[in-house]
Motif scaffolding. Structure first.
Motif, PDB file in Angstrom:
ATOM      1  N   ARG A   6     -51.666  54.186  62.803  1.00  0.00           N
ATOM      2  CA  ARG A   6     -52.707  54.453  61.802  1.00  0.00           C
ATOM      3  C   ARG A   6     -53.785  53.384  61.912  1.00  0.00           C
ATOM      4  O   ARG A   6     -53.548  52.231  61.534  1.00  0.00           O
ATOM      5  CB  ARG A   6     -52.124  54.423  60.390  1.00  0.00           C
ATOM      6  CG  ARG A   6     -51.040  55.447  60.143  1.00  0.00           C
ATOM      7  CD  ARG A   6     -51.629  56.858  60.158  1.00  0.00           C
ATOM      8  NE  ARG A   6     -50.556  57.830  60.089  1.00  0.00           N
ATOM      9  CZ  ARG A   6     -50.139  58.398  58.962  1.00  0.00           C
ATOM     10  NH1 ARG A   6     -50.715  58.090  57.840  1.00  0.00           N
ATOM     11  NH2 ARG A   6     -49.153  59.276  58.983  1.00  0.00           N
ATOM     12  N   GLN A  12     -60.943  52.417  51.508  1.00  0.00           N
ATOM     13  CA  GLN A  12     -59.854  53.249  52.066  1.00  0.00           C
ATOM     14  C   GLN A  12     -58.550  52.913  51.320  1.00  0.00           C
ATOM     15  O   GLN A  12     -58.176  51.744  51.219  1.00  0.00           O
ATOM     16  CB  GLN A  12     -59.682  52.936  53.552  1.00  0.00           C
ATOM     17  CG  GLN A  12     -58.559  53.732  54.215  1.00  0.00           C
ATOM     18  CD  GLN A  12     -58.305  53.275  55.668  1.00  0.00           C
ATOM     19  OE1 GLN A  12     -58.738  52.217  56.104  1.00  0.00           O
ATOM     20  NE2 GLN A  12     -57.595  54.106  56.413  1.00  0.00           N
ATOM     21  N   THR A  16     -52.339  55.467  50.123  1.00  0.00           N
ATOM     22  CA  THR A  16     -52.622  56.908  50.127  1.00  0.00           C
ATOM     23  C   THR A  16     -53.060  57.393  51.508  1.00  0.00           C
ATOM     24  O   THR A  16     -52.836  58.544  51.875  1.00  0.00           O
ATOM     25  CB  THR A  16     -53.713  57.270  49.096  1.00  0.00           C
ATOM     26  OG1 THR A  16     -54.836  56.410  49.325  1.00  0.00           O
ATOM     27  CG2 THR A  16     -53.220  57.102  47.680  1.00  0.00           C
ATOM     28  N   SER A  17     -53.662  56.501  52.297  1.00  0.00           N
ATOM     29  CA  SER A  17     -54.090  56.919  53.640  1.00  0.00           C
ATOM     30  C   SER A  17     -52.929  56.832  54.631  1.00  0.00           C
ATOM     31  O   SER A  17     -53.077  57.213  55.790  1.00  0.00           O
ATOM     32  CB  SER A  17     -55.216  56.012  54.127  1.00  0.00           C
ATOM     33  OG  SER A  17     -54.730  54.694  54.343  1.00  0.00           O
ATOM     34  N   SER A  39     -56.765  48.838  47.896  1.00  0.00           N
ATOM     35  CA  SER A  39     -57.816  48.940  48.916  1.00  0.00           C
ATOM     36  C   SER A  39     -58.297  47.536  49.256  1.00  0.00           C
ATOM     37  O   SER A  39     -58.065  46.577  48.500  1.00  0.00           O
ATOM     38  CB  SER A  39     -59.002  49.776  48.411  1.00  0.00           C
ATOM     39  OG  SER A  39     -59.679  49.072  47.381  1.00  0.00           O
TER      40      SER A  39
END
Lengths: 509, 84
Positions: B22, B31, B35-36, B71
């Motif tokens: 990732r 970002q 959650t990403s 974030s």
């Protein structure tokens, strides 16, 4: 309501949903009507594709009321792993409450598993007339909890209604109910510890259960506030959760906590004392349990004790013996016992012992002899009769309370085309207690091959099972008898530099 | 140390705990880290450890709102508040 036990209310603190016993009764009767209409019968096995929600507990009662056997599984598993479990268990039904992966739906359908979605809209308006006369036979299988083998040969612990009932009755005798009247569960409902003891023990005896999603760091950070807001009197957890809570959550202020259990991994005296301080109660107990014995089987409920490394305490509805042998070839009474304070193998005798491993009598025979269970733990009993653990011989990696079986990972790596040999192992990790290491011999070690291996693992292993440290070896060391000693491989790898897995992906393809 | 320097250090750290496949979008400070899918939820503790070690921030008495760590922008805001 259920087998003479009267369930308590259920609450989801995160969503605010709450079912009082009359609503639970209504939901149960509607589910009974639906599942009976769909053909669920006594003896059917039912895969639970979800957990840690209100519906889970009512579905469990519905399946049991129909004489079925529940198989709760870890929903973080990959479709490949769930299919592996389904092939082994051959369930007639699977239950879900929200949309599940399409690939998984197809795989289950191909195995003849009927998927039922017990959403509010799917439930019939009319209820089954009553529950009377539908109590399952005590010796019918009630629960299968798969503890390993998600990638190969699954090992499922089978409990009957008799063994589960024995656990709940003995716990009530030894622990009482007062401290459990508002119980919080942050553990997964596919764990013996989380399901049988943290949840079902208090709830089936009429205490209120507050259920949260498992392994959510953001919720642990709010633990003190949650305990206060919901006036929690009891919770159980694992050491890794406490390490996180102690760093990030403010302590509770309302003083409602009366008892706290910690289990599923060794608890150091230092951490134990810090939990006592944070929770504001000295009633923080180390609880020792194994899925095969219906989980909690001993703990520090003695009137006076001080936290000590390895201290377990007194048995709860079990006999404990420390023997000099782990072999099940001879009956335990024929094996010499250890003297007080002398370490040996911990054996347990309890009416809550599993019926055996699902269709794996060979494995059952390796751990059960004449009703005694060989735990695989090394321990001693001191002059006061208190049990201490000194080590574990079980082959498992305990990552923050999540049990990972290196053989499961080996089985996936072995099937990768470039693999020549493999050995997974646990290594010490400051965050999780243990983490997953991978020693592998590959036919070629090009970056592209390593990337393919990474994607192969991602496809077949759940996130928490993914090896974190990788070591490329020319050969896996073996003992003189040709066996792999995981500890020896781990020691060897600890002196080597692991592959920089991030680097594999940082250089653009 | 200014925000840019804090950010450079933080990104260097996040590169060591992110999931290998990732990528970290360093241009997007907002970002969502969990959650990403960049890090798993328990790895937030590693961020807490980083803040303790690098900046001496201790959350044990007052706790922390998990939103403050979700974030790069929020973590940098936290660092600025605590080191002011």
């Amino acid at each position: 309501m259920f087998v003479d036990m009267h369930v308590g209310a259920l609450t989801e603190p995160l969503t605010g949903r709450r079912w009082e016993p009359p609503e639970i009764q209504r939901q149960l009767l509607r589910r009974l009507a639906l599942y009976r209409h769909q053909g669920m019968r006594a003896g059917d096995r039912v895969l639970f594709l979800y957990g840690n929600r209100l519906e889970f507990f009512v579905d469990l009662l519905a399946v049991w009321s129909l004489g079925g056997c529940a198989i709760p599984i870890d929903i973080r598993l990959t479709p490949f792993e769930i299919e592996t479990l389904a092939r082994a268990a051959r369930p007639q039904f699977a239950l879900a409450v929200e949309a599940i992966d399409e690939a998984l739906v197809s795989r289950l359908a191909a195995l003849g598993v009927k998927l039922l979605e017990a959403t509010e809209s799917a439930l019939p308006a009319e209820e089954a007339s009553s529950l009377s006369g539908r109590h399952p036979s005590l010796d019918r299988d009630a629960l299968i909890l798969f503890t390993s083998g998600t990638t190969g040969q699954p090992k499922g612990v089978v409990h009957t209604h008799r063994s589960l009932r024995a656990r709940w009755v003995t716990l009530r005798q030894h622990l009482g109910l007062k401290a459990y009247r508002r119980t919080l569960c942050l553990l997964p409902t596919h764990f013996g510890h989380g399901l049988i003891c943290n949840c079902l023990y208090p709830w089936l005896w009429g205490q209120e259960l507050f259920i949260l999603p498992p392994f959510r760091a953001d919720l642990v950070m709010q633990l003190g506030a949650l305990l206060d807001e919901f006036e929690i009197t009891f919770m159980s957890s694992v050491p890794a959760l406490w390490r996180l809570a102690l760093k990030t959550a403010r302590p509770p202020r309302a003083g409602t906590l009366e008892r706290v259990f910690c289990g599923s991994a060794p608890l150091s005296a230092h951490l134990w004392e810090r939990i006592q301080e944070w929770t504001g109660t000295r009633n923080v107990f180390n609880a020792y349990g194994i899925t095969e014995t219906g989980s909690w089987v001993a703990g520090t409920t003695m009137p006076e004790f001080a936290p000590a490394d390895g201290l377990i305490g007194e048995p709860w509805g079990a006999l404990v013996k420390i023997l000099k042998s782990r072999s099940t070839d001879e009956p335990p009474w024929a094996v010499p016992g250890c003297a007080p304070n002398e370490p040996g193998y911990v054996w347990l005798n309890t009416p809550a012992l599993m019926r055996g491993y699902w269709e794996r009598d060979d494995l059952t025979r390796q751990v059960v002899s004449q009703g005694w269970f060989m735990t695989g733990d090394i321990g001693l009993i001191d002059d006061r009769g208190w049990l201490y653990l000194r080590g574990r011989e079980r082959e498992e990696i305990n990552k923050g309370g999540m049990k990972i079986y290196p053989g499961d990972i080996d089985a996936v790596v072995e099937r990768f085309t470039a693999t020549i040999d493999v050995c997974c192992f646990g290594y010490d990790d400051p965050l999780y207690g243990q983490n997953v290491g991978l020693a592998v011999v590959l036919s070629d070690s090009r970056r592209e091959t390593l990337r393919r291996l990474y994607y192969w693992l991602k496809q077949h292993l759940a996130d928490h099972q993914m090896p974190v440290r990788w070591y490329l070896l020319e050969a896996i060391p073996r003992t003189s008898r040709g066996k792999i000693n995981r500890a020896q491989v781990a020691d060897m790898c600890a002196r080597l530099k692991p592959v920089d897995v991030h680097h594999l992906f940082s250089e653009k393809q | 140390m200014n925000r840019a320097a804090h950010k450079a250090k933080l990104i260097q750290f996040l590169q060591t705990i992110r999931r290998p496949d990732r990528p970290l979008d360093i241009t997007d400070e907002h970002q969502g880290l969990i959650t990403s899918g960049l890090i798993d939820s328990l790895a937030v503790l590693e961020i807490v450890g980083y803040l303790e070690q690098e900046y001496g921030i201790d959350f044990s008495e007052r706790g922390i709102d998990p939103g403050q760590l979700n974030s790069i922008a929020h973590i940098l805001d936290l660092i600025e508040r605590e080191t002011r």
